[in-house]
Design a protein around this motif. Structure first.
Motif, PDB file in Angstrom:
ATOM      1  N   TRP A  16     -10.510   0.670  74.304  1.00  0.00           N
ATOM      2  CA  TRP A  16      -9.971   2.031  74.314  1.00  0.00           C
ATOM      3  C   TRP A  16      -9.177   2.315  75.584  1.00  0.00           C
ATOM      4  O   TRP A  16      -8.244   3.120  75.561  1.00  0.00           O
ATOM      5  CB  TRP A  16     -11.098   3.041  74.164  1.00  0.00           C
ATOM      6  CG  TRP A  16     -10.586   4.430  73.929  1.00  0.00           C
ATOM      7  CD1 TRP A  16     -10.641   5.497  74.771  1.00  0.00           C
ATOM      8  CD2 TRP A  16      -9.906   4.887  72.760  1.00  0.00           C
ATOM      9  NE1 TRP A  16     -10.037   6.592  74.201  1.00  0.00           N
ATOM     10  CE2 TRP A  16      -9.579   6.246  72.963  1.00  0.00           C
ATOM     11  CE3 TRP A  16      -9.534   4.276  71.550  1.00  0.00           C
ATOM     12  CZ2 TRP A  16      -8.896   7.008  72.012  1.00  0.00           C
ATOM     13  CZ3 TRP A  16      -8.857   5.036  70.601  1.00  0.00           C
ATOM     14  CH2 TRP A  16      -8.553   6.385  70.844  1.00  0.00           C
ATOM     15  N   LYS A  17      -9.509   1.649  76.686  1.00  0.00           N
ATOM     16  CA  LYS A  17      -8.769   1.849  77.943  1.00  0.00           C
ATOM     17  C   LYS A  17      -7.314   1.408  77.799  1.00  0.00           C
ATOM     18  O   LYS A  17      -6.446   1.873  78.534  1.00  0.00           O
ATOM     19  CB  LYS A  17      -9.434   1.066  79.070  1.00  0.00           C
ATOM     20  CG  LYS A  17     -10.793   1.603  79.472  1.00  0.00           C
ATOM     21  CD  LYS A  17     -10.698   2.689  80.529  1.00  0.00           C
ATOM     22  CE  LYS A  17     -10.418   2.121  81.897  1.00  0.00           C
ATOM     23  NZ  LYS A  17     -10.495   3.174  82.958  1.00  0.00           N
ATOM     24  N   VAL A  18      -7.065   0.478  76.895  1.00  0.00           N
ATOM     25  CA  VAL A  18      -5.686   0.022  76.634  1.00  0.00           C
ATOM     26  C   VAL A  18      -5.350   0.360  75.177  1.00  0.00           C
ATOM     27  O   VAL A  18      -4.847  -0.478  74.431  1.00  0.00           O
ATOM     28  CB  VAL A  18      -5.516  -1.480  76.923  1.00  0.00           C
ATOM     29  CG1 VAL A  18      -5.508  -1.749  78.400  1.00  0.00           C
ATOM     30  CG2 VAL A  18      -6.616  -2.303  76.236  1.00  0.00           C
ATOM     31  N   GLY A  19      -5.625   1.591  74.789  1.00  0.00           N
ATOM     32  CA  GLY A  19      -5.473   2.014  73.409  1.00  0.00           C
ATOM     33  C   GLY A  19      -4.067   1.883  72.860  1.00  0.00           C
ATOM     34  O   GLY A  19      -3.883   1.628  71.668  1.00  0.00           O
ATOM     35  N   PHE A  20      -3.046   2.051  73.721  1.00  0.00           N
ATOM     36  CA  PHE A  20      -1.675   1.903  73.240  1.00  0.00           C
ATOM     37  C   PHE A  20      -1.427   0.489  72.731  1.00  0.00           C
ATOM     38  O   PHE A  20      -0.667   0.281  71.781  1.00  0.00           O
ATOM     39  CB  PHE A  20      -0.678   2.241  74.355  1.00  0.00           C
ATOM     40  CG  PHE A  20      -0.457   3.715  74.520  1.00  0.00           C
ATOM     41  CD1 PHE A  20       0.295   4.432  73.602  1.00  0.00           C
ATOM     42  CD2 PHE A  20      -1.009   4.394  75.592  1.00  0.00           C
ATOM     43  CE1 PHE A  20       0.493   5.797  73.743  1.00  0.00           C
ATOM     44  CE2 PHE A  20      -0.831   5.761  75.747  1.00  0.00           C
ATOM     45  CZ  PHE A  20      -0.075   6.467  74.818  1.00  0.00           C
ATOM     46  N   GLN A  21      -2.080  -0.472  73.352  1.00  0.00           N
ATOM     47  CA  GLN A  21      -1.912  -1.872  72.946  1.00  0.00           C
ATOM     48  C   GLN A  21      -2.843  -2.246  71.792  1.00  0.00           C
ATOM     49  O   GLN A  21      -2.452  -2.982  70.885  1.00  0.00           O
ATOM     50  CB  GLN A  21      -2.165  -2.793  74.134  1.00  0.00           C
ATOM     51  CG  GLN A  21      -2.115  -4.276  73.804  1.00  0.00           C
ATOM     52  CD  GLN A  21      -2.498  -5.141  74.985  1.00  0.00           C
ATOM     53  OE1 GLN A  21      -2.493  -4.684  76.134  1.00  0.00           O
ATOM     54  NE2 GLN A  21      -2.828  -6.391  74.721  1.00  0.00           N
ATOM     55  N   VAL A 110     -15.798  -1.001  65.003  1.00  0.00           N
ATOM     56  CA  VAL A 110     -15.281   0.303  65.418  1.00  0.00           C
ATOM     57  C   VAL A 110     -13.780   0.242  65.646  1.00  0.00           C
ATOM     58  O   VAL A 110     -13.030   1.106  65.169  1.00  0.00           O
ATOM     59  CB  VAL A 110     -16.004   0.788  66.688  1.00  0.00           C
ATOM     60  CG1 VAL A 110     -15.320   2.039  67.248  1.00  0.00           C
ATOM     61  CG2 VAL A 110     -17.466   1.075  66.399  1.00  0.00           C
ATOM     62  N   ARG A 111     -13.313  -0.807  66.344  1.00  0.00           N
ATOM     63  CA  ARG A 111     -11.867  -0.918  66.579  1.00  0.00           C
ATOM     64  C   ARG A 111     -11.117  -1.052  65.259  1.00  0.00           C
ATOM     65  O   ARG A 111     -10.095  -0.394  65.045  1.00  0.00           O
ATOM     66  CB  ARG A 111     -11.565  -2.110  67.483  1.00  0.00           C
ATOM     67  CG  ARG A 111     -10.058  -2.345  67.660  1.00  0.00           C
ATOM     68  CD  ARG A 111      -9.775  -3.422  68.672  1.00  0.00           C
ATOM     69  NE  ARG A 111      -8.395  -3.870  68.600  1.00  0.00           N
ATOM     70  CZ  ARG A 111      -7.877  -4.834  69.359  1.00  0.00           C
ATOM     71  NH1 ARG A 111      -8.628  -5.448  70.261  1.00  0.00           N
ATOM     72  NH2 ARG A 111      -6.604  -5.199  69.232  1.00  0.00           N
ATOM     73  N   GLY A 112     -11.601  -1.900  64.362  1.00  0.00           N
ATOM     74  CA  GLY A 112     -10.936  -2.060  63.075  1.00  0.00           C
ATOM     75  C   GLY A 112     -10.902  -0.771  62.286  1.00  0.00           C
ATOM     76  O   GLY A 112      -9.874  -0.403  61.705  1.00  0.00           O
ATOM     77  N   LEU A 113     -12.018  -0.054  62.263  1.00  0.00           N
ATOM     78  CA  LEU A 113     -12.084   1.200  61.511  1.00  0.00           C
ATOM     79  C   LEU A 113     -11.191   2.273  62.120  1.00  0.00           C
ATOM     80  O   LEU A 113     -10.566   3.055  61.386  1.00  0.00           O
ATOM     81  CB  LEU A 113     -13.528   1.694  61.448  1.00  0.00           C
ATOM     82  CG  LEU A 113     -14.488   0.839  60.618  1.00  0.00           C
ATOM     83  CD1 LEU A 113     -15.930   1.321  60.804  1.00  0.00           C
ATOM     84  CD2 LEU A 113     -14.110   0.866  59.141  1.00  0.00           C
ATOM     85  N   VAL A 114     -11.103   2.320  63.445  1.00  0.00           N
ATOM     86  CA  VAL A 114     -10.239   3.312  64.103  1.00  0.00           C
ATOM     87  C   VAL A 114      -8.782   3.055  63.742  1.00  0.00           C
ATOM     88  O   VAL A 114      -8.025   3.981  63.412  1.00  0.00           O
ATOM     89  CB  VAL A 114     -10.451   3.279  65.632  1.00  0.00           C
ATOM     90  CG1 VAL A 114      -9.354   4.058  66.348  1.00  0.00           C
ATOM     91  CG2 VAL A 114     -11.812   3.857  65.989  1.00  0.00           C
ATOM     92  N   VAL A 115      -8.367   1.789  63.809  1.00  0.00           N
ATOM     93  CA  VAL A 115      -6.983   1.442  63.456  1.00  0.00           C
ATOM     94  C   VAL A 115      -6.710   1.770  61.992  1.00  0.00           C
ATOM     95  O   VAL A 115      -5.688   2.379  61.654  1.00  0.00           O
ATOM     96  CB  VAL A 115      -6.711  -0.049  63.741  1.00  0.00           C
ATOM     97  CG1 VAL A 115      -5.349  -0.459  63.177  1.00  0.00           C
ATOM     98  CG2 VAL A 115      -6.762  -0.327  65.228  1.00  0.00           C
ATOM     99  N   GLY A 116      -7.626   1.363  61.098  1.00  0.00           N
ATOM    100  CA  GLY A 116      -7.430   1.615  59.677  1.00  0.00           C
ATOM    101  C   GLY A 116      -7.381   3.092  59.346  1.00  0.00           C
ATOM    102  O   GLY A 116      -6.529   3.538  58.557  1.00  0.00           O
ATOM    103  N   LEU A 117      -8.276   3.881  59.950  1.00  0.00           N
ATOM    104  CA  LEU A 117      -8.292   5.323  59.702  1.00  0.00           C
ATOM    105  C   LEU A 117      -7.014   5.971  60.208  1.00  0.00           C
ATOM    106  O   LEU A 117      -6.464   6.865  59.560  1.00  0.00           O
ATOM    107  CB  LEU A 117      -9.514   5.953  60.372  1.00  0.00           C
ATOM    108  CG  LEU A 117      -9.702   7.456  60.158  1.00  0.00           C
ATOM    109  CD1 LEU A 117      -9.874   7.768  58.674  1.00  0.00           C
ATOM    110  CD2 LEU A 117     -10.901   7.968  60.958  1.00  0.00           C
ATOM    111  N   GLY A 118      -6.528   5.509  61.364  1.00  0.00           N
ATOM    112  CA  GLY A 118      -5.291   6.063  61.901  1.00  0.00           C
ATOM    113  C   GLY A 118      -4.111   5.823  60.980  1.00  0.00           C
ATOM    114  O   GLY A 118      -3.298   6.729  60.728  1.00  0.00           O
ATOM    115  N   ILE A 119      -3.994   4.599  60.459  1.00  0.00           N
ATOM    116  CA  ILE A 119      -2.902   4.279  59.539  1.00  0.00           C
ATOM    117  C   ILE A 119      -3.021   5.114  58.267  1.00  0.00           C
ATOM    118  O   ILE A 119      -2.038   5.659  57.760  1.00  0.00           O
ATOM    119  CB  ILE A 119      -2.913   2.777  59.203  1.00  0.00           C
ATOM    120  CG1 ILE A 119      -2.650   1.952  60.468  1.00  0.00           C
ATOM    121  CG2 ILE A 119      -1.863   2.448  58.135  1.00  0.00           C
ATOM    122  CD1 ILE A 119      -2.894   0.472  60.280  1.00  0.00           C
TER     123      ILE A 119
END
Length: 251
Positions: A16-21, A110-119
């Protein structure tokens, strides 16, 4: 359990600290895929009756991004800590190998779900996407990201340098996701390639996930879920075995 939650928090904070990437860049690249393919093929291809090709693409692109990011999270974290030597602090802690496994897999999910939910949320602003069963979507999202998180642990332990990990991502994970039915239906392929597709575990993740939206799939969602659970159990056993014996991390 405090150590387990500390490791989970550390892994969540790391990406999350490098969330843009780690979050917004995958979202942007996936949306570009959608823009290009919908513009080029949106009016020429129809995968399911009464479903435009653009809408058909969205669930596949969402789960593809989730899987790739779940794998990237655990694999990159482990290889960075092993190369830098900081993984010894984790090994010296009272954490069991089961807790280490669970922490890395959970953070990857969590990272995968955050990316998927955002899309998914962004695409809802432009397209009307049906949702037949949230339960099926959620189950396949959880199982798919968990499996790739476990695979990422294996890759992060196995790879001795970043080039090896990049090769594994580019020549194994990426082709398997692209050839899993994200951009097409399996029955549209020649018989030989259909047979090969059924051997690809990523196909069952994509097909089951898409079923949750359209109530239509190339194989039964129960078969897809069974294949996915079987793969997860095998990969989890191998991952736990590697952690238990300290393969390449206690040398």
């Amino acid at each position: 359990m405090n150590g387990f939650f500390t490791l989970v928090y550390k892994e969540l904070l790391r990406f999350w600290k490098v969330g843009f990437q780690t979050v917004f860049a995958p979202m942007l690249s996936t949306l570009l895929y959608l823009l290009i393919f919908s513009h080029a093929l949106g009016e020429r291809v129809q995968a399911y009756p009464d479903v435009t090709y653009t809408v058909f693409l969205i669930p596949g692109l969402v789960i593809m991004a989730m899987l790739q990011n779940a794998f990237a999270n655990s694999s990159s974290s482990l290889i960075q800590s092993i190369v830098s030597g900081t993984h010894v602090f984790m090994l010296l802690s009272p954490l069991s190998y089961q807790q280490i496994f669970a922490a890395y897999v959970l953070a990857s999910m969590v990272r995968g779900l955050v990316v998927g939910l955002g899309i998914y949320m962004v695409t809802l602003g432009f397209f009307e996407l049906p949702l037949y069963s949230f339960a099926w979507v959620f189950v396949f999202a959880l199982m798919g990201t968990a499996l790739l998180g476990a695979l990422g642990i294996i890759a992060g332990i196995w790879a001795e340098k970043f080039e090896q990990l990049a090769a594994l991502q580019n020549f194994v994970i990426l082709p398997l996701t692209y050839l899993s039915g994200v951009f097409y239906t399996i029955p549209s392929l020649p018989p030989f390639w259909q047979g090969l597709s059924y051997l690809n575990p990523f196909f069952y993740m994509v097909d089951g996930f898409r079923y949750g939206f359209f109530r239509t799939s190339d194989v039964s969602p129960h078969l897809s879920l069974g294949a996915l659970v079987a793969c997860f159990l095998v990969v989890s056993w191998l991952t736990l075995r590697m952690l238990k014996v300290g393969y390449k991390i206690r040398q």
